[in-house]
Scaffold this active site. Structure first.
Site, PDB file in Angstrom:
ATOM      1  N   HIS A 164      -7.689  32.136  95.230  1.00 22.86           N
ATOM      2  CA  HIS A 164      -7.184  31.813  95.801  1.00 22.86           C
ATOM      3  C   HIS A 164      -7.293  30.060  96.131  1.00 22.86           C
ATOM      4  O   HIS A 164      -8.726  28.916  96.393  1.00 22.86           O
ATOM      5  CB  HIS A 164      -7.063  32.140  97.696  1.00 22.86           C
ATOM      6  CG  HIS A 164      -8.795  31.898  98.367  1.00 22.86           C
ATOM      7  ND1 HIS A 164      -9.380  31.996  98.753  1.00 22.86           N
ATOM      8  CD2 HIS A 164      -9.306  33.124  97.910  1.00 22.86           C
ATOM      9  CE1 HIS A 164     -10.637  31.451  98.764  1.00 22.86           C
ATOM     10  NE2 HIS A 164     -10.589  32.718  98.402  1.00 22.86           N
ATOM     11  N   ASP A 202      -6.820  28.380  99.089  1.00 21.74           N
ATOM     12  CA  ASP A 202      -7.381  28.038 100.807  1.00 21.74           C
ATOM     13  C   ASP A 202      -8.876  28.327 100.615  1.00 21.74           C
ATOM     14  O   ASP A 202      -9.794  29.013  99.726  1.00 21.74           O
ATOM     15  CB  ASP A 202      -6.765  28.816 101.310  1.00 21.74           C
ATOM     16  CG  ASP A 202      -6.652  30.029 101.260  1.00 21.74           C
ATOM     17  OD1 ASP A 202      -5.986  31.260 100.511  1.00 21.74           O
ATOM     18  OD2 ASP A 202      -7.288  30.789 102.443  1.00 21.74           O
ATOM     19  N   ASP A 222     -16.472  29.948  97.177  1.00 21.51           N
ATOM     20  CA  ASP A 222     -15.311  30.458  97.629  1.00 21.51           C
ATOM     21  C   ASP A 222     -13.867  29.651  97.948  1.00 21.51           C
ATOM     22  O   ASP A 222     -13.642  29.667  99.049  1.00 21.51           O
ATOM     23  CB  ASP A 222     -15.808  31.315  99.336  1.00 21.51           C
ATOM     24  CG  ASP A 222     -14.608  32.621  99.034  1.00 21.51           C
ATOM     25  OD1 ASP A 222     -13.959  33.035  98.505  1.00 21.51           O
ATOM     26  OD2 ASP A 222     -14.941  33.005 100.741  1.00 21.51           O
ATOM     27  N   GLU A 261      -5.585  33.203 101.469  1.00 23.88           N
ATOM     28  CA  GLU A 261      -5.916  34.318 101.024  1.00 23.88           C
ATOM     29  C   GLU A 261      -6.989  34.834 102.477  1.00 23.88           C
ATOM     30  O   GLU A 261      -7.506  36.027 102.697  1.00 23.88           O
ATOM     31  CB  GLU A 261      -6.823  34.249 100.309  1.00 23.88           C
ATOM     32  CG  GLU A 261      -7.845  35.344  99.746  1.00 23.88           C
ATOM     33  CD  GLU A 261      -9.037  36.228 100.323  1.00 23.88           C
ATOM     34  OE1 GLU A 261      -9.610  36.535 100.285  1.00 23.88           O
ATOM     35  OE2 GLU A 261      -9.503  35.379 100.821  1.00 23.88           O
ATOM     36  N   GLU A 262      -7.816  33.779 102.952  1.00 27.30           N
ATOM     37  CA  GLU A 262      -8.916  33.423 104.282  1.00 27.30           C
ATOM     38  C   GLU A 262      -7.770  33.810 105.754  1.00 27.30           C
ATOM     39  O   GLU A 262      -8.530  34.454 106.448  1.00 27.30           O
ATOM     40  CB  GLU A 262      -9.285  32.618 104.185  1.00 27.30           C
ATOM     41  CG  GLU A 262     -10.766  31.901 102.789  1.00 27.30           C
ATOM     42  CD  GLU A 262     -11.270  32.724 102.373  1.00 27.30           C
ATOM     43  OE1 GLU A 262     -12.271  33.905 103.769  1.00 27.30           O
ATOM     44  OE2 GLU A 262     -12.276  32.083 101.671  1.00 27.30           O
TER      45      GLU A 262
END
Length: 374
Positions: free
Chosen positions: A69, A71, A101, A133-134
């Site tokens: 991801h 984001d 991350d 995703e977050e």
């Protein structure tokens, strides 16, 4: 470009979850196209955010997806010792929001692109980069249904969440929801004329706590910590002053489910209790915030064996945090987690990744390319 140089570029994009991501998508697209890679930009329904999909190698055979991801979580917390959106190198550490991350994985994959593009690939490698995703894996569900038009049925998906470059076969599923209850305001000296929204919600909170306690009794899956599904009340907001009858109350709930259990179903008893408040005159709104299924890849799956071969490490059975892997598996694609960095460094000030971790991930990706060329 080296992986660290690419990571510097990626960290510089403030691709915070829930915000537009045109800049980072455009840069990645330009980088890939400069190496002759065809890229599909897939706008989401929000209109200002997109997924990105690209294929390296032949289009007419099945290959592997490398998924990550774009984001990151916000970086407003105190404790940063430098600008979180400007990569800072100190010895072997690279600091910045998203380094672990999970822009580190993206950087390692992109650094491998020139090598992959030069290989005589007999099976393709697909890059599937998602948004939001977050926020509970909101972006990738708009990409997965389009895979049949973008590629042949994949052999598997490697989700590059930070795992210390050790593959992980399972994780819990998650569902989150927001309850909004509206009553009637008034002076606290005349409760008979108002409708106290906080009082109304109290029974819902009691139900949620009871459900959380019940889940500790099983069923169990001992590969997880804790080995059972869970439910919690995450936030409660309501009221203006002690002498005003609160006319609204908002609560957020989260459930995490072991494999084989639908996380949304764990919240069903709480929702039922909440919706019953309508009979007392309250306005009730239940909003699903996010939901994704658990991941459960069999120990002897071919994808698990492949990752053990590529990393030299036996896969771990499970982790308790969630990823997009369960969504790929639900779509019929075997999925596994394997990426650089450690999850314990994520979502905190001075997030960092080690240079050697980036290189180890790039080496793994290039080894996968060599295997797809054999």
């Amino acid at each position: 470009m080296q992986a660290a140089e690419i990571l510097e570029k990626l960290v510089g994009f403030r691709s915070v979850v829930g915000l537009p991501n045109e800049d980072i998508v455009a840069w990645i697209r330009g980088y890939l196209e400069s190496h002759g890679i065809a890229v599909a930009v897939l706008p989401g329904p929000e209109g200002d955010r997109s997924n990105l999909f690209a294929t390296i190698g032949p289009m007419d055979v099945s290959g592997y997806i490398l998924s990550g991801h774009m984001d990151v979580v916000p970086a407003a917390e105190s404790g940063w010792t430098s600008d979180p959106f400007r990569l800072r190198a100190e010895a072997d550490r690279l600091y910045g929001r998203g380094t672990t991350d999970m822009k580190g994985f993206l950087a390692a994959v992109l650094a491998a692109v020139p090598s992959l593009a030069a290989m005589p690939l007999r099976r393709p490698l697909h890059l599937a980069f998602s948004y939001d995703e977050e926020a509970g894996c909101r972006g990738v569900p708009h990409m997965i249904p389009r895979l049949p038009e973008l590629c042949r049925e994949p052999l598997g998906a490697i989700i590059g969440e930070p795992s210390g470059m050790r593959a992980i076969r399972a994780h819990k599923g998650k569902a989150a929801a927001r309850l909004m209850v509206r009553g009637r305001s008034g002076h606290s000296s005349r409760p008979d004329l108002g409708l106290n929204a906080i009082h109304g919600v109290a029974g819902v909170l009691t139900q949620a706590v009871a459900e959380a306690d019940r889940l500790t009794q099983g069923p169990f899956a001992h590969v997880f910590e804790p080995p059972y599904s869970s439910l919690q009340i995450g936030t409660v907001k309501g009221g203006q002053a002690v002498n005003i009858i609160p006319d609204s109350c908002e609560v957020e709930f989260e459930a995490r489910a072991i494999s084989g259990i639908d996380p949304a179903e764990l919240l069903a008893p709480v929702r039922k209790t909440a919706e019953a408040l309508a009979a007392q005159g309250f306005e009730v709104e239940w909003q699903e915030l996010s939901a994704y299924p658990a991941l459960s890849l069999e120990p002897h799956a071919l994808l698990a064996a492949l990752l053990e071969e590529l990393t030299g490490l036996a896969p771990l059975p499970a982790v308790s945090y969630g990823t997009e892997a369960g969504l790929f598996q639900r779509a019929g694609i075997d999925a596994i987690i394997c990426g650089p960095g450690e999850i314990g460094r994520a979502h905190k000030p001075d997030e960092y990744i080690l240079v050697d971790e980036l290189l180890a991930c790039q080496t793994m990706v290039e080894a996968l390319g060599a295997r797809c060329s054999a």
